[in-house]
Design a protein around this motif. Sequence first.
Motif, PDB file in Angstrom:
ATOM      1  N   LEU A  56       0.826  -1.210   0.000  1.00  0.00           N
ATOM      2  CA  LEU A  56       0.000   0.000   0.000  1.00  0.00           C
ATOM      3  C   LEU A  56       0.859   1.260   0.000  1.00  0.00           C
ATOM      4  O   LEU A  56       0.524   2.255  -0.658  1.00  0.00           O
ATOM      5  N   ILE A  57       1.957   1.213   0.738  1.00  0.00           N
ATOM      6  CA  ILE A  57       2.857   2.374   0.781  1.00  0.00           C
ATOM      7  C   ILE A  57       3.457   2.626  -0.599  1.00  0.00           C
ATOM      8  O   ILE A  57       3.595   3.788  -1.028  1.00  0.00           O
ATOM      9  N   ASP A  58       3.805   1.556  -1.326  1.00  0.00           N
ATOM     10  CA  ASP A  58       4.310   1.732  -2.695  1.00  0.00           C
ATOM     11  C   ASP A  58       3.272   2.451  -3.564  1.00  0.00           C
ATOM     12  O   ASP A  58       3.619   3.332  -4.365  1.00  0.00           O
ATOM     13  N   GLN A  59       2.013   2.059  -3.396  1.00  0.00           N
ATOM     14  CA  GLN A  59       0.946   2.711  -4.159  1.00  0.00           C
ATOM     15  C   GLN A  59       0.825   4.181  -3.762  1.00  0.00           C
ATOM     16  O   GLN A  59       0.674   5.064  -4.623  1.00  0.00           O
ATOM     17  N   PRO A 334     -12.083   3.639   0.356  1.00  0.00           N
ATOM     18  CA  PRO A 334     -12.694   2.304   0.398  1.00  0.00           C
ATOM     19  C   PRO A 334     -11.939   1.236  -0.389  1.00  0.00           C
ATOM     20  O   PRO A 334     -11.810   0.103   0.067  1.00  0.00           O
ATOM     21  N   GLU A 335     -11.403   1.603  -1.563  1.00  0.00           N
ATOM     22  CA  GLU A 335     -10.700   0.599  -2.359  1.00  0.00           C
ATOM     23  C   GLU A 335      -9.383   0.187  -1.704  1.00  0.00           C
ATOM     24  O   GLU A 335      -8.984  -0.986  -1.761  1.00  0.00           O
ATOM     25  N   VAL A 336      -8.707   1.138  -1.066  1.00  0.00           N
ATOM     26  CA  VAL A 336      -7.463   0.823  -0.362  1.00  0.00           C
ATOM     27  C   VAL A 336      -7.768   0.023   0.904  1.00  0.00           C
ATOM     28  O   VAL A 336      -7.124  -0.990   1.198  1.00  0.00           O
ATOM     29  N   ALA A 337      -8.776   0.465   1.645  1.00  0.00           N
ATOM     30  CA  ALA A 337      -9.169  -0.248   2.860  1.00  0.00           C
ATOM     31  C   ALA A 337      -9.628  -1.665   2.540  1.00  0.00           C
ATOM     32  O   ALA A 337      -9.348  -2.601   3.295  1.00  0.00           O
ATOM     33  N   SER A 338     -10.311  -1.852   1.418  1.00  0.00           N
ATOM     34  CA  SER A 338     -10.750  -3.192   1.018  1.00  0.00           C
ATOM     35  C   SER A 338      -9.551  -4.087   0.740  1.00  0.00           C
ATOM     36  O   SER A 338      -9.541  -5.266   1.108  1.00  0.00           O
ATOM     37  N   GLN A 339      -8.542  -3.526   0.102  1.00  0.00           N
ATOM     38  CA  GLN A 339      -7.325  -4.292  -0.173  1.00  0.00           C
ATOM     39  C   GLN A 339      -6.663  -4.717   1.129  1.00  0.00           C
ATOM     40  O   GLN A 339      -6.279  -5.881   1.295  1.00  0.00           O
ATOM     41  N   GLU A 354     -15.399  -3.759   0.761  1.00  0.00           N
ATOM     42  CA  GLU A 354     -15.946  -4.991   0.195  1.00  0.00           C
ATOM     43  C   GLU A 354     -15.093  -6.165   0.652  1.00  0.00           C
ATOM     44  O   GLU A 354     -13.909  -6.248   0.333  1.00  0.00           O
ATOM     45  N   TYR A 355     -15.711  -7.066   1.402  1.00  0.00           N
ATOM     46  CA  TYR A 355     -15.001  -8.228   1.920  1.00  0.00           C
ATOM     47  C   TYR A 355     -15.111  -9.379   0.919  1.00  0.00           C
ATOM     48  O   TYR A 355     -16.203  -9.836   0.595  1.00  0.00           O
ATOM     49  N   GLU A 356     -13.949  -9.808   0.434  1.00  0.00           N
ATOM     50  CA  GLU A 356     -13.916 -10.848  -0.583  1.00  0.00           C
ATOM     51  C   GLU A 356     -13.684 -12.233  -0.005  1.00  0.00           C
ATOM     52  O   GLU A 356     -14.203 -13.220  -0.530  1.00  0.00           O
ATOM     53  N   SER A 357     -12.924 -12.326   1.071  1.00  0.00           N
ATOM     54  CA  SER A 357     -12.602 -13.638   1.610  1.00  0.00           C
ATOM     55  C   SER A 357     -13.831 -14.273   2.249  1.00  0.00           C
ATOM     56  O   SER A 357     -14.689 -13.588   2.822  1.00  0.00           O
TER      57      SER A 357
END
Length: 418
Positions: A56-59, A334-339, A354-357
């Motif tokens: 995330l820091i790289d992003q 939200p997209e970063v937090a979802s990741q 959005e929880y994928e697992s």
Amino acid sequence: MGMSKKWILATTLIGMPLLAAGCAGDDEAEGTGEEREVDLSFMHWRGEDQAVFDVLIDQFESENPDINVEQNVYPSDQYMATAQRMLQEGSTGDVFATFPGAQFEALESAGFFEDLSDEEFVANFDEGAIEVGQADGRQLALPYQLVFNMPVYNTEIFEELGLEVPQSWDEFIAMGETLKENDIIPIAFPGADIGPNQFMNSMVMNNAPDGAFTDLVAGEAALTDDWWIQTLEQFQYLQENDFFQEDALGTNQDAAMALVANGEAAMLATGSYHMASLLELNPDLQLDLLAPITVSEEEARYEGIHTATFMLAINSNSENKEAAAEFIEFLSQPEVASQYANETGQHLTVTGVEYESEALQNTSYWIDERETRFQPRYMITNAQVEDAVLSSIENVIGGAAPEEAAAEAQQVVEEVTE
């Protein structure tokens, strides 16, 4: 009514004062030859999340080429002492994480927090979840994680044995007996490192009156009161009737997790934050959360425990406040937090995640559909009192009589709160 509608705030707390210091610098980004204007320190205790934060820091750095972010990570059980020392030295902590409760209140008393109330990214968080990071009408810290501090259990074992989630203490005991009859340890208890820090929350959630631990620190309640004696007697019952594995006080968290991962134990006495680690050990596990109900079904008010934690804050003495705010704003998207949520197996307080697992999807119903109590241990606002409370549990598991363990702990409480 679900948990998100009835968050319980930490009350006036006592804690260890910390001194704030900022850090700034113009360092060359590693391996790029690129000169960055700001070198930002992000201090926290989630070593298991370090690799995800690196991504995330790289992003973030790609989007903000003038900011370099360095993680400064310390073990959670050392975080209080390490944070104090490092912040006093002024070498870390432009952005830092804090626990709710005593640590938050100590930092607030020392004037350590930058006021975030007017930051637009505050709106990215669930309004009820972030109340625990408020003081005097100001938003000083933003809880990032939503943790359920209650046992994780193997749902397949329950299904195979025809077990349902217990709704009372009698049903909980009956469940444990069925597990033992089938050569399964009911509860893997990591007494060597985590101890009763997490499991005590479930055990007192229906035993402890409202404000019990706050009253304890204020001298208005005692560990010799009936509700704490009852809790210790129930711990004694679990120990004497082999609900824990052999040498529970000598078992560390890795060994306890292994017992659950390989099917030797049905429950892990920690919390939702260990679900991802369990699935790494055994991806085929089917997991959910289960808190022991220590009273009758009619008396039960709560079904589980929640904590809004890993509270993100900006050092009020930092020279890099603008960059720090940009980093928290990034993490709250939200997209970063979802990741972050899906890579770490954490529920979050950010809206729109959005929880994928499968594990997160299967347990997300706890957020809105179950009655949960804010973690009682965080209401113990004096570190020595907390140690006395936890030691009384450990002493009972070690063989002491509940009344004697409670009286010994209460003597410590009275000595440190006079």
